[in-house]
Design a protein around this motif. Sequence first.
Motif, PDB file in Angstrom:
ATOM      1  N   ASP A 187       0.846  -1.182   0.000  1.00  0.00           N
ATOM      2  CA  ASP A 187       0.000   0.000   0.000  1.00  0.00           C
ATOM      3  C   ASP A 187       0.892   1.246   0.000  1.00  0.00           C
ATOM      4  N   PRO A 188       0.760   2.132  -0.987  1.00  0.00           N
ATOM      5  CA  PRO A 188       1.655   3.298  -1.079  1.00  0.00           C
ATOM      6  C   PRO A 188       1.635   4.176   0.165  1.00  0.00           C
ATOM      7  N   ALA A 189       0.463   4.336   0.768  1.00  0.00           N
ATOM      8  CA  ALA A 189       0.378   5.180   1.962  1.00  0.00           C
ATOM      9  C   ALA A 189       1.119   4.535   3.129  1.00  0.00           C
ATOM     10  N   LEU A 190       0.992   3.219   3.271  1.00  0.00           N
ATOM     11  CA  LEU A 190       1.691   2.519   4.338  1.00  0.00           C
ATOM     12  C   LEU A 190       3.189   2.513   4.074  1.00  0.00           C
ATOM     13  N   ASP A 198       8.661   4.369   5.333  1.00  0.00           N
ATOM     14  CA  ASP A 198       9.872   5.075   4.887  1.00  0.00           C
ATOM     15  C   ASP A 198      10.190   6.250   5.807  1.00  0.00           C
ATOM     16  N   ALA A 199       9.152   6.976   6.219  1.00  0.00           N
ATOM     17  CA  ALA A 199       9.371   8.108   7.120  1.00  0.00           C
ATOM     18  C   ALA A 199       9.916   7.631   8.463  1.00  0.00           C
ATOM     19  N   LEU A 200       9.386   6.502   8.952  1.00  0.00           N
ATOM     20  CA  LEU A 200       9.858   5.957  10.227  1.00  0.00           C
ATOM     21  C   LEU A 200      11.306   5.497  10.110  1.00  0.00           C
ATOM     22  N   ASP A 201      11.623   4.810   9.015  1.00  0.00           N
ATOM     23  CA  ASP A 201      13.001   4.344   8.803  1.00  0.00           C
ATOM     24  C   ASP A 201      13.965   5.513   8.708  1.00  0.00           C
ATOM     25  N   ALA A 202      13.508   6.633   8.126  1.00  0.00           N
ATOM     26  CA  ALA A 202      14.368   7.799   7.929  1.00  0.00           C
ATOM     27  C   ALA A 202      14.493   8.648   9.190  1.00  0.00           C
ATOM     28  N   GLY A 203      13.734   8.315  10.228  1.00  0.00           N
ATOM     29  CA  GLY A 203      13.784   9.097  11.462  1.00  0.00           C
ATOM     30  C   GLY A 203      12.914  10.326  11.434  1.00  0.00           C
ATOM     31  N   ASP A 204      12.064  10.454  10.413  1.00  0.00           N
ATOM     32  CA  ASP A 204      11.131  11.582  10.334  1.00  0.00           C
ATOM     33  C   ASP A 204       9.895  11.204  11.146  1.00  0.00           C
ATOM     34  N   LEU A 205       9.990  11.369  12.452  1.00  0.00           N
ATOM     35  CA  LEU A 205       8.938  10.873  13.338  1.00  0.00           C
ATOM     36  C   LEU A 205       7.630  11.628  13.163  1.00  0.00           C
ATOM     37  N   ALA A 206       7.709  12.940  13.011  1.00  0.00           N
ATOM     38  CA  ALA A 206       6.485  13.718  12.813  1.00  0.00           C
ATOM     39  C   ALA A 206       5.802  13.295  11.517  1.00  0.00           C
ATOM     40  N   GLY A 207       6.609  13.120  10.469  1.00  0.00           N
ATOM     41  CA  GLY A 207       6.044  12.686   9.199  1.00  0.00           C
ATOM     42  C   GLY A 207       5.459  11.293   9.285  1.00  0.00           C
ATOM     43  N   ALA A 208       6.126  10.400  10.036  1.00  0.00           N
ATOM     44  CA  ALA A 208       5.626   9.042  10.189  1.00  0.00           C
ATOM     45  C   ALA A 208       4.304   9.031  10.952  1.00  0.00           C
ATOM     46  N   VAL A 209       4.214   9.818  12.020  1.00  0.00           N
ATOM     47  CA  VAL A 209       2.978   9.887  12.799  1.00  0.00           C
ATOM     48  C   VAL A 209       1.819  10.312  11.908  1.00  0.00           C
ATOM     49  N   GLN A 210       2.020  11.365  11.115  1.00  0.00           N
ATOM     50  CA  GLN A 210       0.950  11.844  10.252  1.00  0.00           C
ATOM     51  C   GLN A 210       0.598  10.826   9.180  1.00  0.00           C
ATOM     52  N   ALA A 211       1.627  10.164   8.633  1.00  0.00           N
ATOM     53  CA  ALA A 211       1.380   9.183   7.577  1.00  0.00           C
ATOM     54  C   ALA A 211       0.593   7.985   8.113  1.00  0.00           C
ATOM     55  N   TYR A 212       0.948   7.510   9.292  1.00  0.00           N
ATOM     56  CA  TYR A 212       0.200   6.389   9.870  1.00  0.00           C
ATOM     57  C   TYR A 212      -1.234   6.808  10.209  1.00  0.00           C
ATOM     58  N   ARG A 213      -1.407   8.027  10.653  1.00  0.00           N
ATOM     59  CA  ARG A 213      -2.776   8.507  10.927  1.00  0.00           C
ATOM     60  C   ARG A 213      -3.591   8.568   9.644  1.00  0.00           C
ATOM     61  N   ASN A 214      -2.945   8.937   8.550  1.00  0.00           N
ATOM     62  CA  ASN A 214      -3.649   8.971   7.265  1.00  0.00           C
ATOM     63  C   ASN A 214      -4.104   7.569   6.870  1.00  0.00           C
ATOM     64  N   VAL A 215      -3.224   6.574   7.080  1.00  0.00           N
ATOM     65  CA  VAL A 215      -3.584   5.193   6.757  1.00  0.00           C
ATOM     66  C   VAL A 215      -4.764   4.751   7.607  1.00  0.00           C
ATOM     67  N   LEU A 216      -4.714   5.057   8.909  1.00  0.00           N
ATOM     68  CA  LEU A 216      -5.784   4.637   9.815  1.00  0.00           C
ATOM     69  C   LEU A 216      -7.100   5.349   9.529  1.00  0.00           C
ATOM     70  N   SER A 239      -6.107  -1.409  10.372  1.00  0.00           N
ATOM     71  CA  SER A 239      -4.754  -1.769   9.942  1.00  0.00           C
ATOM     72  C   SER A 239      -3.842  -1.996  11.141  1.00  0.00           C
ATOM     73  N   THR A 240      -3.453  -3.248  11.359  1.00  0.00           N
ATOM     74  CA  THR A 240      -2.576  -3.584  12.482  1.00  0.00           C
ATOM     75  C   THR A 240      -1.204  -2.942  12.320  1.00  0.00           C
ATOM     76  N   GLU A 241      -0.670  -2.972  11.093  1.00  0.00           N
ATOM     77  CA  GLU A 241       0.655  -2.394  10.851  1.00  0.00           C
ATOM     78  C   GLU A 241       0.660  -0.898  11.129  1.00  0.00           C
ATOM     79  N   ALA A 242      -0.413  -0.213  10.730  1.00  0.00           N
ATOM     80  CA  ALA A 242      -0.472   1.232  10.943  1.00  0.00           C
ATOM     81  C   ALA A 242      -0.593   1.550  12.432  1.00  0.00           C
TER      82      ALA A 242
END
Length: 319
Positions: free
Chosen positions: A184-187, A192-210, A216-219
């Motif tokens: 899933d591109p959004a996931l 990718d944001a989490l791996d890159a250490g962009d925590l704020a970006g990862a939080v928002q991206a996971y919220r978008n998925v949810l 979504s268990t992964e999200a």
Amino acid sequence: MQPRNMSISGAVDLAAVKAAGEARQKAEHARAQAAEGGGAPAPAGLVIDVDEAGFENEVLQRSAEVPVVIDFWAEWCGPCKQLGPLLERVVEEYAGRLLLAKIDVDQNQMLFQQFGVQGIPAVFAVVAGQALPLFQGAAPEQQVRETLDQLVQVAEQRFGITGLQGAPEGEQTPAPEEPQVPEDPALAAAHDALDAGDLAGAVQAYRNVLADDPASTEAKLGLAQAELLGRVQGLDAQQVRKEAAGNPADVAAQLRAADLDLVGGHVEDAFGRLVETVQRTAGEDREAARLRLLELFEVIGADDPRVVTARSALARVLF
């Protein structure tokens, strides 16, 4: 060598969510192939001796397909000689749903230290690159079977890993190349944001998925990890622990210390600290501690035995 995808004793790993997703996809593809071929006998070689040089290939990589049980032992250890044959026999009975990796601690001190082994025999598991302590000492057969049953269940429910399929050694044919299952591109963007250490970006991206897929268990797991890592970023661990020890009634200090405990792999310490905080507080303070504990449960996973134990402890102090 401690590879990137490995999380010793529950320590948070930035790649854990991604590894779980990839492992689940591989397992689903393997099940589909087995169903098309009418199933296959369990492979031989379910008990292997592993050293530091082969650990990544023989344990970490294989843990994406099958849960790997690790038996830390030594030739001079009497209880090891009681537990070892029992583990071998029980794992063989699982017929490919588990592997047993035997590690001689005298010959592999680095692995012994990385896992934080306090004494032998000690039994751990690795599933999708994630390490989980199982038990220490020459446990009775019933306990061994119950623990391994639970491990198989967790591996299937959380990671989609059901074990090895294929012909016994010496009769194997080259496996066809696995087709790439699109993510899933959004996931993927969140990972990718989490791996890159962009925590704020990862939080928002996971919220978008949810927002699109609340189940979504992964999200959910990714969001919990990203929020946790964001909270501990920049904290002075020594100062946080000093404040928590000197001010047991300071709920904010206990929350910070629990976060650091979990990130450092001290899962039971984190849970115990928050359960005690819930027990000694009331009103908004109690609710803050309770909610933080539930958030940390999400990071570790609902099926983890440490979470199950902590949930029971929480229920006792609440009711």
